[in-house]
Design an enzyme around this catalytic site. Sequence first.
Site, PDB file in Angstrom:
ATOM      1  N   ARG A  83       0.921  -1.163  -0.039  1.00  0.00           N
ATOM      2  CA  ARG A  83      -0.032  -0.072  -0.156  1.00  0.00           C
ATOM      3  C   ARG A  83       0.783   1.269   0.075  1.00  0.00           C
ATOM      4  O   ARG A  83       0.552   2.163  -0.564  1.00  0.00           O
ATOM      5  CB  ARG A  83      -0.965   0.128   1.265  1.00  0.00           C
ATOM      6  CG  ARG A  83      -2.221  -0.421   1.192  1.00  0.00           C
ATOM      7  CD  ARG A  83      -2.680  -1.316   2.423  1.00  0.00           C
ATOM      8  NE  ARG A  83      -1.724  -2.099   2.568  1.00  0.00           N
ATOM      9  CZ  ARG A  83      -1.698  -3.492   2.409  1.00  0.00           C
ATOM     10  NH1 ARG A  83      -3.052  -3.862   1.546  1.00  0.00           N
ATOM     11  NH2 ARG A  83      -0.917  -4.126   2.686  1.00  0.00           N
ATOM     12  N   THR A  84       1.825   1.334   0.916  1.00  0.00           N
ATOM     13  CA  THR A  84       2.372   2.554   1.003  1.00  0.00           C
ATOM     14  C   THR A  84       3.260   2.938  -0.184  1.00  0.00           C
ATOM     15  O   THR A  84       3.058   4.173  -0.788  1.00  0.00           O
ATOM     16  CB  THR A  84       3.688   2.579   2.238  1.00  0.00           C
ATOM     17  OG1 THR A  84       2.575   2.196   3.315  1.00  0.00           O
ATOM     18  CG2 THR A  84       4.227   3.805   2.392  1.00  0.00           C
ATOM     19  N   LYS A 112      26.432  -4.404  -1.697  1.00  0.00           N
ATOM     20  CA  LYS A 112      28.067  -4.175  -1.904  1.00  0.00           C
ATOM     21  C   LYS A 112      28.586  -3.324  -0.812  1.00  0.00           C
ATOM     22  O   LYS A 112      29.570  -2.816  -0.792  1.00  0.00           O
ATOM     23  CB  LYS A 112      28.179  -3.206  -3.363  1.00  0.00           C
ATOM     24  CG  LYS A 112      27.870  -3.812  -4.449  1.00  0.00           C
ATOM     25  CD  LYS A 112      28.103  -3.035  -5.496  1.00  0.00           C
ATOM     26  CE  LYS A 112      27.430  -3.523  -6.883  1.00  0.00           C
ATOM     27  NZ  LYS A 112      27.330  -2.677  -8.243  1.00  0.00           N
ATOM     28  N   ARG A 134      11.668   3.435   2.995  1.00  0.00           N
ATOM     29  CA  ARG A 134      11.245   2.836   4.269  1.00  0.00           C
ATOM     30  C   ARG A 134      12.339   1.846   4.538  1.00  0.00           C
ATOM     31  O   ARG A 134      13.042   1.340   3.724  1.00  0.00           O
ATOM     32  CB  ARG A 134       9.940   1.796   3.718  1.00  0.00           C
ATOM     33  CG  ARG A 134       9.680   0.583   4.821  1.00  0.00           C
ATOM     34  CD  ARG A 134       8.524  -0.247   4.485  1.00  0.00           C
ATOM     35  NE  ARG A 134       7.370   0.757   4.725  1.00  0.00           N
ATOM     36  CZ  ARG A 134       6.034   0.004   4.667  1.00  0.00           C
ATOM     37  NH1 ARG A 134       5.971  -1.179   4.304  1.00  0.00           N
ATOM     38  NH2 ARG A 134       5.176   0.880   4.840  1.00  0.00           N
TER      39      ARG A 134
END
Length: 479
Positions: A83-84, A112, A134
């Site tokens: 959703r976000t 890396k 996020r």
Amino acid sequence: MSQVSPIERPIEPDDRADGEAEKGADDQIAPAIRHLVSIDDISVAEINALFLAADRFAAEPRAFADTCPGFISASLFYEPSTRTRLSFESAMLRLGGGVLTAAEMTSSSVVKGESLADTIRVVGGGYADVIVLRHPSEGSARLAALYSPVPVINAGDGSLEHPTQTLCDLYNLHVERGRIEGLDVVLAGDLKYSRTVHSFAYALARFGANIVCVPQHGLELPEYVVERLYEDFKVEPIRADARRLGALAANSDAVYLTPQKPHQLSLFTDARGWEVQRVDAVYMTRPQTERHSGAELSDTSYLRLEKRAMAAESLRDAIVMHPLPRRDEISAEVDADPRSIYFKQAARGVPIRMAILAWLLGRMELGDVDGGGRDPIKGSHEVPVGPNPCPNPSCVSRTETRHVDARFRVLKHDPLRAACAYCTRELQFEVIGCSSSGIYHAPDAGAVRLILPEHLVFLESVEDAEGLGFRAAATAAGS
Ligand code: NCD
């Protein structure tokens, strides 16, 4: 307040912090750029203005494609999301902008060994005009904001905060109930690890709503959240007699969080047992198993909102909310109940995120409203010597050690209290050192008040102090 309308305002070159990224941490803070890291970064007046804009976007979702043409948002997601991320990307596309998606940052240069700070400098340094981040570490969005030349939007940092979900949740209350002040909102489920609950609780307290906590046993609201609710809003927990919540609270203690001077006395009985009578919204959350320790992993007896619970008289007019995804905590039979709004709630994520993007990109004025926010990095100090005193193992200052100087903010001088500048968790210490004199003291010693904040060293024990070469105050005086 005057009506809010998205207006043309190209971003001025001065709005950017180009060229700032290589400077020292304090210099990197670009005052002209607004970030959305915590729900505290935005004032109540601004939130109300965003609601007005969201109403317009919701009414005509296809009519605003000329709001952000040529602008690009980058979704940097180090944790799963449906959703976000998609609602942000839908919002940006509806505003006429473009999106860059890094939905699985584990396939990026992270493997890396690239630091978050470097990734942010690269993406914000020309690839995108706004970053939606996020990340599993608490305070990661605060760190990103420190290094980013473009606005950073926190799309969830560990268990700490999820401010845009909260704006979506508040917007839903505003649409469904017409107000937020004075509402009685039940927060149910995993209140310990749900970042949506934490940001929502701070916002509800700020708006003057009443919060009834119905936690899953062992997953109560953390002490640091309760403390912040008290420190910032003078909201105190009181054990509630939640029998009227019926089956919903049958296996759980309920706690009522209320301002010291409750303004809704009529809803409650007396001081012996604060009895919830009528609830306006139930906000259910799933067990955040990805953040549970082994002991918390069993969710077999997790709270469950069933048709039976919805029959309680106190829930007669309650809307049922959930940030989603849901597991089994709301039974499917509740979906058809007209009080269930969780799918509508998710849909409203698009217009509210259109408003957030247009605002942060400088394409929409919110009117003459006070800017919010206290940035915990501002006025903070680098830890001068010794280990990072932040007690939170999930803090970005512990998980990302390159480009992250441990920093703290003094909360109070007498008695001395301080917090991590990234995750805002309060520091625990038994001994205070002075990096200038090399002397250590008991925290309540008078001499501590004379130490300049930038010389404060927070230590767990005398052994730690002596291990770092500090001398005891008395010894030093006699020497
Ligand atoms: C929430 C999250 O990621 O914190 N989801 C969302 O953004 N709608 C809630 C959750 O995952 O339980």
